[in-house]
Write an enzyme that holds these catalytic residues in place. Structure first.
Site, PDB file in Angstrom:
ATOM      1  N   SER A  24      55.811  35.931  49.154  1.00  0.00           N
ATOM      2  CA  SER A  24      54.258  34.888  49.229  1.00  0.00           C
ATOM      3  C   SER A  24      52.952  35.450  50.517  1.00  0.00           C
ATOM      4  O   SER A  24      52.051  35.069  50.136  1.00  0.00           O
ATOM      5  CB  SER A  24      53.999  34.436  48.858  1.00  0.00           C
ATOM      6  OG  SER A  24      54.626  32.987  50.000  1.00  0.00           O
ATOM      7  N   ASN A 109      58.672  22.789  50.063  1.00  0.00           N
ATOM      8  CA  ASN A 109      58.571  22.397  49.345  1.00  0.00           C
ATOM      9  C   ASN A 109      57.277  21.296  49.176  1.00  0.00           C
ATOM     10  O   ASN A 109      56.082  21.368  48.247  1.00  0.00           O
ATOM     11  CB  ASN A 109      59.817  21.508  48.224  1.00  0.00           C
ATOM     12  CG  ASN A 109      60.731  22.867  47.688  1.00  0.00           C
ATOM     13  OD1 ASN A 109      60.396  24.052  48.283  1.00  0.00           O
ATOM     14  ND2 ASN A 109      61.455  22.544  47.456  1.00  0.00           N
ATOM     15  N   THR A 154      19.628  30.410  15.468  1.00  0.00           N
ATOM     16  CA  THR A 154      21.132  29.977  14.972  1.00  0.00           C
ATOM     17  C   THR A 154      21.702  31.404  14.537  1.00  0.00           C
ATOM     18  O   THR A 154      20.634  32.066  13.930  1.00  0.00           O
ATOM     19  CB  THR A 154      21.106  28.821  14.193  1.00  0.00           C
ATOM     20  OG1 THR A 154      20.372  29.537  12.873  1.00  0.00           O
ATOM     21  CG2 THR A 154      20.323  27.421  14.609  1.00  0.00           C
ATOM     22  N   HIS A 155      22.562  31.462  14.838  1.00  0.00           N
ATOM     23  CA  HIS A 155      23.933  32.767  14.167  1.00  0.00           C
ATOM     24  C   HIS A 155      22.294  34.045  14.636  1.00  0.00           C
ATOM     25  O   HIS A 155      22.490  34.937  14.126  1.00  0.00           O
ATOM     26  CB  HIS A 155      23.344  32.758  13.159  1.00  0.00           C
ATOM     27  CG  HIS A 155      23.921  31.897  12.086  1.00  0.00           C
ATOM     28  ND1 HIS A 155      25.263  31.226  12.342  1.00  0.00           N
ATOM     29  CD2 HIS A 155      23.223  30.734  11.736  1.00  0.00           C
ATOM     30  CE1 HIS A 155      24.953  29.787  11.099  1.00  0.00           C
ATOM     31  NE2 HIS A 155      23.727  29.456  11.571  1.00  0.00           N
ATOM     32  N   SER A 276      22.097  54.222  35.449  1.00  0.00           N
ATOM     33  CA  SER A 276      23.490  55.571  34.697  1.00  0.00           C
ATOM     34  C   SER A 276      23.520  56.802  35.783  1.00  0.00           C
ATOM     35  O   SER A 276      22.936  57.107  36.587  1.00  0.00           O
ATOM     36  CB  SER A 276      22.300  56.264  33.184  1.00  0.00           C
ATOM     37  OG  SER A 276      23.146  57.046  32.635  1.00  0.00           O
ATOM     38  N   LYS A 282      17.657  54.563  33.012  1.00  0.00           N
ATOM     39  CA  LYS A 282      18.626  53.393  32.455  1.00  0.00           C
ATOM     40  C   LYS A 282      18.376  52.429  33.407  1.00  0.00           C
ATOM     41  O   LYS A 282      19.053  52.624  34.757  1.00  0.00           O
ATOM     42  CB  LYS A 282      20.104  53.390  32.410  1.00  0.00           C
ATOM     43  CG  LYS A 282      20.420  54.159  31.330  1.00  0.00           C
ATOM     44  CD  LYS A 282      19.810  53.829  30.044  1.00  0.00           C
ATOM     45  CE  LYS A 282      20.915  52.386  29.274  1.00  0.00           C
ATOM     46  NZ  LYS A 282      21.827  52.720  28.674  1.00  0.00           N
ATOM     47  N   ASN A 284      20.788  48.993  33.738  1.00  0.00           N
ATOM     48  CA  ASN A 284      21.284  48.116  32.761  1.00  0.00           C
ATOM     49  C   ASN A 284      21.481  47.011  33.524  1.00  0.00           C
ATOM     50  O   ASN A 284      21.568  46.758  34.695  1.00  0.00           O
ATOM     51  CB  ASN A 284      22.119  48.975  32.944  1.00  0.00           C
ATOM     52  CG  ASN A 284      22.018  50.480  32.185  1.00  0.00           C
ATOM     53  OD1 ASN A 284      21.674  50.769  31.113  1.00  0.00           O
ATOM     54  ND2 ASN A 284      23.412  51.391  32.590  1.00  0.00           N
ATOM     55  N   GLU A 289      26.970  41.547  33.161  1.00  0.00           N
ATOM     56  CA  GLU A 289      27.586  42.338  32.219  1.00  0.00           C
ATOM     57  C   GLU A 289      29.120  42.126  33.270  1.00  0.00           C
ATOM     58  O   GLU A 289      30.575  41.397  32.408  1.00  0.00           O
ATOM     59  CB  GLU A 289      28.098  43.569  31.750  1.00  0.00           C
ATOM     60  CG  GLU A 289      26.655  44.148  30.349  1.00  0.00           C
ATOM     61  CD  GLU A 289      26.351  45.612  30.706  1.00  0.00           C
ATOM     62  OE1 GLU A 289      25.970  45.766  30.456  1.00  0.00           O
ATOM     63  OE2 GLU A 289      26.899  45.860  31.494  1.00  0.00           O
ATOM     64  N   TYR A 316      61.172  21.779  42.461  1.00  0.00           N
ATOM     65  CA  TYR A 316      61.072  23.054  42.167  1.00  0.00           C
ATOM     66  C   TYR A 316      61.401  23.552  42.135  1.00  0.00           C
ATOM     67  O   TYR A 316      63.059  23.914  42.337  1.00  0.00           O
ATOM     68  CB  TYR A 316      60.713  23.059  44.987  1.00  0.00           C
ATOM     69  CG  TYR A 316      60.215  24.242  45.007  1.00  0.00           C
ATOM     70  CD1 TYR A 316      58.460  24.546  45.218  1.00  0.00           C
ATOM     71  CD2 TYR A 316      61.114  25.730  45.262  1.00  0.00           C
ATOM     72  CE1 TYR A 316      58.333  25.789  45.207  1.00  0.00           C
ATOM     73  CE2 TYR A 316      60.509  26.249  45.298  1.00  0.00           C
ATOM     74  CZ  TYR A 316      59.272  26.590  45.333  1.00  0.00           C
ATOM     75  OH  TYR A 316      58.964  28.164  45.807  1.00  0.00           O
ATOM     76  N   GLN A 321      55.513  29.711  43.097  1.00  0.00           N
ATOM     77  CA  GLN A 321      55.054  30.253  43.829  1.00  0.00           C
ATOM     78  C   GLN A 321      54.191  31.608  43.158  1.00  0.00           C
ATOM     79  O   GLN A 321      53.057  31.945  44.133  1.00  0.00           O
ATOM     80  CB  GLN A 321      55.909  31.132  44.349  1.00  0.00           C
ATOM     81  CG  GLN A 321      55.237  32.716  45.674  1.00  0.00           C
ATOM     82  CD  GLN A 321      56.182  32.953  46.554  1.00  0.00           C
ATOM     83  OE1 GLN A 321      57.130  31.744  47.389  1.00  0.00           O
ATOM     84  NE2 GLN A 321      56.923  34.357  46.400  1.00  0.00           N
TER      85      GLN A 321
HETATM   86  N1  ARG Z   1      56.439  30.196  49.017  1.00  0.00           N
HETATM   87  C1  ARG Z   1      56.924  29.451  48.598  1.00  0.00           C
HETATM   88  C2  ARG Z   1      55.903  28.731  47.551  1.00  0.00           C
HETATM   89  O1  ARG Z   1      55.124  28.952  46.829  1.00  0.00           O
HETATM   90  C3  ARG Z   1      56.999  27.942  49.905  1.00  0.00           C
HETATM   91  C4  ARG Z   1      57.572  26.738  49.066  1.00  0.00           C
HETATM   92  C5  ARG Z   1      59.725  28.143  49.616  1.00  0.00           C
HETATM   93  N2  ARG Z   1      61.073  27.081  48.438  1.00  0.00           N
HETATM   94  C6  ARG Z   1      61.748  27.115  48.611  1.00  0.00           C
HETATM   95  N3  ARG Z   1      62.104  26.424  47.964  1.00  0.00           N
HETATM   96  N4  ARG Z   1      61.938  28.283  48.523  1.00  0.00           N
HETATM   97  O2  ARG Z   1      56.482  28.131  46.775  1.00  0.00           O
END
Ligand code: ARG
Length: 491
Positions: A24, A109, A154-155, A276, A282, A284, A289, A316, A321
């Site tokens: 992560s 966790n 409306t509509h 464009s 154009k 735009n 959008e 957990y 993650q």
């Molecule tokens: N990178 C993990 C997350 O975002 C951190 C917690 C990881 N905990 C574990 N028991 N593997 O959730």
């Protein structure tokens, strides 16, 4: 050094594909600063509780300050997350005998859950401030257009005359509720999971209230199982953001329609327009959008979060993650969409002439004519509705004579005999008078809209003060944390 996480239980190391799949690290840049705060507060508390010696506490805190100074780039990105990467760096710096004590009584966790809350609460408060600025801009635009007559729809069919100010205050009110939702989500979210460890808390005598206060949380997230398992605060925040985006998208949709030649109600500033590559003429409304398009992405983030969380057993699971980046994606988009919308609205040109001209197209004054017939001739509204409905088949500018003919066909009597005059008909067909008659609470009459704007400004100031109070409370707590850290590091 060898991987502090895997070296005990696991023998083989993950290959690059597996690291990329499980890590992560890239999304964790969002929580780098927060993780250091959490590490600091936890370390201070471990010492205060007699769990680690003062020199260890000082050395760890000094190491953390250095890591903070060097920034996330200095960390080894091959670890599975920021927590392990940071802890490894600390151990490299101060040795395992010292650095290896920081994680006592803690799990990633509770650590990650605390970090996400710390970062997200700041994002929510910034988002609330940006929404307040957008609301100010809308109210200013409304103030400048109290008497700007336009057709209401409306509509998407011409319905009744209103004013641009009345229309814009409607959008401003939606944003006002968005601000309330953001602050309410903040209040539910600013609770501290730290000390819950993996899920069953810990046998170490931690002082959860101390870390909670040092980190600027309002209270503990009490049950340690819930504290590490829940991501309802992500779902709630992104749901609030999805609502904001839907509000912005509806505004954007109108900006797009209003900028078309068919409507020509407004013209966006060139800064918010694109052109464009083939059609040289154009202009735009791409920014509007994209607000509309990015709304789909934020709704998608909410759907991802809900789907990821829906069948997870407590406590957990690594699936969690996968949930987190959705909130960073959503908040990045939502905050920028709020800022861009503010810019588009404050700089756009309002074509008052075109709005006024189109305010009577499609017989928008028909309701007032029916109401006038009710009031002057004492006949039921439903009957007047039918009489005017018949007239609407024509060109929509009936004279008293035409009204009499229609009425005769329906009730067998001329309305002029019942008190309807040509002057009354002319008045009913005037869009400006239509608007000024609608002066009850919430209506478009100029004085009523002025009152509404004044009230909204006052409410907005109160909200701003509340949000500043939340920001200040966090800042105050973190200042205490840094003062305590300075005390141990001799700064
Ligand atoms: N990178 C993990 C997350 O975002 C951190 C917690 C990881 N905990 C574990 N028991 N593997 O959730």
């Amino acid at each position: 050094m060898s991987d502090i996480l895997r070296r005990g239980r696991l023998s083989s190391t993950p290959d690059e594909d597996m690291i990329n799949f499980t890590s992560s690290m890239s999304a964790d840049k969002w929580i780098f600063e927060a993780d250091i705060l959490v590490d600091m507060a936890h370390t201070v508390m471990l010492h205060e509780q007699g769990i680690i010696k003062e020199d260890y506490c000082s050395a760890i805190l000094r190491g953390l300050l250095k890591i903070r100074e060097d920034g996330i780039e200095a960390l080894d990105h091959s670890y599975e997350d920021i927590h392990i990467s940071l802890e490894s760096r600390l151990i490299d710096m101060v040795g395992e005998d010292i650095g290896g004590r920081m994680h006592s009584g803690r799990s990633r966790n509770d650590e990650v859950a605390t970090c996400i809350r710390i970062r997200l609460r700041d994002e929510l408060l910034s988002l609330a401030e940006e929404l307040i600025e957008l609301q100010s801009t809308l109210l200013d635009k409304a103030s400048g257009n109290i008497e700007t007559i336009m057709p209401g729809f409306t509509h998407l069919q011409h319905a009744q005359p209103t004013t641009f100010a009345h229309h814009i205050v409607a959008h401003s009110d939606a944003i006002g509720r968005d601000i309330d939702r953001v602050t309410e989500a903040f209040l539910r979210m600013n609770k501290c999971p730290l000390g819950s460890a993996a899920f069953a808390s810990t046998g170490f005598d931690l002082d959860r209230n101390r870390t909670c206060r040092l980190l600027g949380f309002d209270d503990l997230l009490d049950n340690s199982m819930d504290a590490v398992s829940t991501r309802d605060f992500l779902i709630e925040s992104v749901s609030v953001m999805a609502n904001i985006m839907v509000d912005l998208s509806r505004m954007a949709e109108e900006i797009i329609i209003w900028s078309s030649s068919e409507f020509s109600f407004i013209e966006l500033d060139d800064m918010y327009a694109s052109t464009s590559s083939i059609m040289p003429q154009k202009k735009n409304p791409d920014s509007a959008e994209l607000v509309r398009g990015k709304t789909g992405t934020v709704i998608g983030s909410l759907m991802s979060l809900l789907s990821i969380c829906k069948a997870l057993p407590l406590s957990y699971n690594r699936d969690l993650q996968e949930a987190t980046p959705n909130v960073w994606n959503a908040v990045t988009i939502t905050r920028s969409a709020v800022r861009i919308s503010k810019g588009m609205i404050s700089s756009m040109k309002v074509n008052t002439g075109s709005m006024a001209e189109k305010s009577v197209m499609g017989f928008t004054t028909a309701t007032e004519l029916a109401d006038t017939i009710v009031r002057s001739c004492n006949i039921p509204f439903r009957t007047a509705h039918q009489i005017v409905g018949v007239l609407a088949r024509g060109d929509g500018k009936p004279t008293l004579g035409q009204i009499d003919v229609a009425a005769y066909g329906i009730i067998g009597e001329d309305l002029s005999h019942r008190g309807l005059t040509e002057a009354m008909v002319i008045e009913a067909l005037d869009p400006v008078l239509n608007v000024s008659k609608r002066s009850i609470a919430g209506g478009p009459a100029p004085d009523e809209v002025k009152r509404a704007i004044k009230k909204r400004h006052k409410e907005k100031e109160k909200k701003y003060e509340r949000i500043s109070g939340m920001n200040n409370a966090i800042e105050k707590s973190l200042n205490v944390l840094f003062r305590v850290v300075d005390g141990y590091t001799g700064k």
